[in-house]
Design a protein around this motif. Structure first.
Motif, PDB file in Angstrom:
ATOM      1  N   ARG A 215     -14.167  38.837   8.273  1.00  7.86           N
ATOM      2  CA  ARG A 215     -14.564  38.670   9.665  1.00  7.86           C
ATOM      3  C   ARG A 215     -13.336  38.514  10.564  1.00  7.86           C
ATOM      4  O   ARG A 215     -12.359  37.892  10.191  1.00  7.86           O
ATOM      5  N   GLU A 216     -13.469  39.090  11.767  1.00  2.65           N
ATOM      6  CA  GLU A 216     -12.403  38.960  12.752  1.00  2.65           C
ATOM      7  C   GLU A 216     -12.539  37.622  13.452  1.00  2.65           C
ATOM      8  O   GLU A 216     -13.606  37.251  13.930  1.00  2.65           O
ATOM      9  N   THR A 217     -11.445  36.895  13.536  1.00  2.00           N
ATOM     10  CA  THR A 217     -11.494  35.582  14.182  1.00  2.00           C
ATOM     11  C   THR A 217     -11.743  35.744  15.679  1.00  2.00           C
ATOM     12  O   THR A 217     -11.267  36.686  16.312  1.00  2.00           O
ATOM     13  N   GLU A 218     -12.505  34.833  16.237  1.00  2.00           N
ATOM     14  CA  GLU A 218     -12.791  34.875  17.662  1.00  2.00           C
ATOM     15  C   GLU A 218     -11.519  34.601  18.453  1.00  2.00           C
ATOM     16  O   GLU A 218     -10.752  33.706  18.129  1.00  2.00           O
ATOM     17  N   ASP A 219     -11.317  35.434  19.489  1.00  2.00           N
ATOM     18  CA  ASP A 219     -10.117  35.274  20.300  1.00  2.00           C
ATOM     19  C   ASP A 219     -10.348  34.225  21.385  1.00  2.00           C
ATOM     20  O   ASP A 219     -11.491  33.941  21.761  1.00  2.00           O
ATOM     21  N   SER A 220      -9.282  33.694  21.914  1.00  2.41           N
ATOM     22  CA  SER A 220      -9.360  32.686  22.965  1.00  2.41           C
ATOM     23  C   SER A 220      -9.623  33.356  24.306  1.00  2.41           C
ATOM     24  O   SER A 220      -8.830  34.184  24.773  1.00  2.41           O
ATOM     25  N   GLU A 221     -10.728  33.008  24.943  1.00  2.49           N
ATOM     26  CA  GLU A 221     -11.062  33.576  26.250  1.00  2.49           C
ATOM     27  C   GLU A 221     -10.035  33.179  27.299  1.00  2.49           C
ATOM     28  O   GLU A 221      -9.734  33.962  28.207  1.00  2.49           O
ATOM     29  N   ASP A 222      -9.492  31.985  27.185  1.00  2.00           N
ATOM     30  CA  ASP A 222      -8.488  31.538  28.154  1.00  2.00           C
ATOM     31  C   ASP A 222      -7.249  32.416  28.099  1.00  2.00           C
ATOM     32  O   ASP A 222      -6.691  32.815  29.135  1.00  2.00           O
ATOM     33  N   ILE A 223      -6.813  32.711  26.862  1.00  2.00           N
ATOM     34  CA  ILE A 223      -5.630  33.564  26.704  1.00  2.00           C
ATOM     35  C   ILE A 223      -5.907  34.970  27.229  1.00  2.00           C
ATOM     36  O   ILE A 223      -5.095  35.547  27.958  1.00  2.00           O
ATOM     37  N   LEU A 224      -7.074  35.508  26.878  1.00  2.00           N
ATOM     38  CA  LEU A 224      -7.414  36.869  27.315  1.00  2.00           C
ATOM     39  C   LEU A 224      -7.543  36.953  28.834  1.00  2.00           C
ATOM     40  O   LEU A 224      -7.099  37.926  29.452  1.00  2.00           O
ATOM     41  N   GLU A 225      -8.133  35.935  29.448  1.00  2.00           N
ATOM     42  CA  GLU A 225      -8.281  35.947  30.912  1.00  2.00           C
ATOM     43  C   GLU A 225      -6.913  35.879  31.597  1.00  2.00           C
ATOM     44  O   GLU A 225      -6.683  36.544  32.610  1.00  2.00           O
ATOM     45  N   THR A 226      -6.022  35.080  31.038  1.00  2.75           N
ATOM     46  CA  THR A 226      -4.667  35.005  31.589  1.00  2.75           C
ATOM     47  C   THR A 226      -3.970  36.359  31.499  1.00  2.75           C
ATOM     48  O   THR A 226      -3.295  36.799  32.442  1.00  2.75           O
TER      49      THR A 226
ATOM     50  N   ASP B  35     -15.362  39.676  33.998  1.00  5.56           N
ATOM     51  CA  ASP B  35     -15.737  40.710  34.971  1.00  5.56           C
ATOM     52  C   ASP B  35     -15.766  40.171  36.402  1.00  5.56           C
ATOM     53  O   ASP B  35     -15.193  40.770  37.316  1.00  5.56           O
ATOM     54  N   ASP B  36     -16.442  39.047  36.619  1.00  7.75           N
ATOM     55  CA  ASP B  36     -16.562  38.494  37.975  1.00  7.75           C
ATOM     56  C   ASP B  36     -15.200  38.134  38.560  1.00  7.75           C
ATOM     57  O   ASP B  36     -14.909  38.428  39.727  1.00  7.75           O
ATOM     58  N   ALA B  37     -14.372  37.487  37.761  1.00 14.10           N
ATOM     59  CA  ALA B  37     -13.044  37.084  38.241  1.00 14.10           C
ATOM     60  C   ALA B  37     -12.195  38.304  38.582  1.00 14.10           C
ATOM     61  O   ALA B  37     -11.464  38.316  39.585  1.00 14.10           O
ATOM     62  N   LEU B  38     -12.303  39.353  37.760  1.00 12.48           N
ATOM     63  CA  LEU B  38     -11.537  40.574  37.998  1.00 12.48           C
ATOM     64  C   LEU B  38     -11.950  41.231  39.320  1.00 12.48           C
ATOM     65  O   LEU B  38     -11.107  41.607  40.132  1.00 12.48           O
ATOM     66  N   ARG B  39     -13.262  41.341  39.537  1.00  6.62           N
ATOM     67  CA  ARG B  39     -13.762  41.949  40.774  1.00  6.62           C
ATOM     68  C   ARG B  39     -13.349  41.141  42.007  1.00  6.62           C
ATOM     69  O   ARG B  39     -12.994  41.699  43.054  1.00  6.62           O
ATOM     70  N   LYS B  40     -13.403  39.817  41.870  1.00  6.01           N
ATOM     71  CA  LYS B  40     -13.041  38.954  42.988  1.00  6.01           C
ATOM     72  C   LYS B  40     -11.589  39.153  43.390  1.00  6.01           C
ATOM     73  O   LYS B  40     -11.257  39.237  44.588  1.00  6.01           O
ATOM     74  N   LYS B  41     -10.696  39.237  42.406  1.00  8.43           N
ATOM     75  CA  LYS B  41      -9.276  39.406  42.699  1.00  8.43           C
ATOM     76  C   LYS B  41      -8.999  40.758  43.351  1.00  8.43           C
ATOM     77  O   LYS B  41      -8.137  40.872  44.230  1.00  8.43           O
ATOM     78  N   ILE B  42      -9.711  41.793  42.926  1.00  7.73           N
ATOM     79  CA  ILE B  42      -9.522  43.117  43.532  1.00  7.73           C
ATOM     80  C   ILE B  42      -9.967  43.088  44.990  1.00  7.73           C
ATOM     81  O   ILE B  42      -9.287  43.623  45.880  1.00  7.73           O
ATOM     82  N   LYS B  43     -11.111  42.443  45.268  1.00  6.46           N
ATOM     83  CA  LYS B  43     -11.621  42.377  46.639  1.00  6.46           C
ATOM     84  C   LYS B  43     -10.691  41.608  47.565  1.00  6.46           C
ATOM     85  O   LYS B  43     -10.700  41.832  48.784  1.00  6.46           O
ATOM     86  N   GLU B  44      -9.898  40.708  47.013  1.00  2.57           N
ATOM     87  CA  GLU B  44      -8.928  39.972  47.830  1.00  2.57           C
ATOM     88  C   GLU B  44      -7.776  40.860  48.281  1.00  2.57           C
ATOM     89  O   GLU B  44      -7.122  40.565  49.286  1.00  2.57           O
TER      90      GLU B  44
END
Length: 291
Positions: free
Chosen positions: A119-130, A45-54
């Motif tokens: 159970r659903e395997t945990e996804d990679s946050e790095d991949i999702l953020e990219t 969330d924070d990274a997304l908002r920061k990029k929009i404000k730029e």
């Protein structure tokens, strides 16, 4: 010059995952962000908002993030061996207490509640953020393209209206000296009628005329209006957010126009003032949507 209204959509796909990000923008005095996305994406969330404000300085933006996980092996079986032991020990106790054969096997244990779960395997946050960043960049690019196109149309409209305003100001400037001359003749005629042929004292007439000119003189207001129009056209060429600057200029132009109207109530100039205020109001309406 950018409009504050627009829409942009970006899609990012990777290894069976798909993120769709949409941005809808409308006008607002400041930058106001509303972000709606799955809870699992809160880390971004924070990274997304920061990029929009730029990339965006003003406007109300609604951001929607949709995630689809179409991976074939996204789920895995989980076996709670500790819980299975408890079930088995419980079966042994029952068998001993009732003198019955314990026929609980692996199959029976696997069917016990919560021993085996999907159970659903945990996804990679790095991949999702990219992926979010990729989708966001595409959405912002399309949003700003639309805002830029609409901004160009608004600028053309404002420029044409400024030309009209400049023309009206020029007509008022031409009419103003004529009004003073007409007032002088009217004043002389009234004095002659009142004095019944007695010669008018020119010095007193001039004093009266000077008082009138000082009262209804609008040269300063016309000069400031010309300066505001010139400054307005210069600002329109800037490659930066200009909404607040031209909003202030429109207020100043309205103020000068109102002063002209209150100082000089001659019918021709009054009609010009009405036309001037009408055009300025049209400009004011347009700039409400400028970033």
């Amino acid at each position: 010059m950018n409009s504050m209204t627009g829409y942009g959509k970006g899609v990012s796909e990777r290894d069976g995952r798909k993120i769709t990000l949409e941005i809808k923008a409308v006008n607002h005095r400041f930058l106001d962000l509303g972000v709606k996305m799955p809870k699992t994406f809160n880390f971004a969330d924070d990274a997304l908002r920061k990029k929009i404000k730029e990339r965006v300085q003003r406007g109300h933006l609604d951001v929607y993030v949709n995630y689809e996980d179409m991976r074939a092996e996204k789920n895995e079986l989980f076996v709670d061996t500790e819980l299975a032991k408890k079930y088995f020990n419980a079966s042994l106790g029952i068998s001993e207490m009732l003198s019955l054969e314990n026929n609980v096997g692996v199959y029976e244990l696997m069917r016990m509640p919560d021993v085996v779960s999907d159970r659903e395997t945990e996804d990679s946050e790095d991949i999702l953020e990219t992926m979010i960043t990729d989708a966001l960049e595409k959405a912002l690019a399309r949003l700003n393209d639309m805002r830029k196109r609409e901004g160009a149309l608004i600028r053309d409209d404002i420029t044409s209206r400024l030309d009209v305003i400049s023309g009206i100001v020029g007509e008022i400037a031409k009419r103003s000296p004529e009004v003073i001359g007409e007032h002088k003749e009217k004043l002389r005629k009234r004095l002659n009628e009142a004095l019944e042929g007695v010669e008018v004292d020119e010095s007193k007439l001039l004093n009266e005329l000077v008082f009138y000119v000082d009262k209804v003189g609008i040269d300063e207001e016309l000069t400031r209006l010309d300066a505001h129009i010139k400054h307005f056209n210069e600002i329109l060429l800037k490659d930066e957010p200009i909404g607040r600057q031209i909003d202030f200029l429109v207020q100043e132009m309205n103020r000068e126009t109102n002063t002209i109207g209150s100082k000089c109530n001659e019918i021709t100039i009054s009609s010009y003032v009405v036309a001037l205020k009408t055009e300025i109001e049209k400009v004011r309406e347009q700039i409400q949507n400028i970033e």
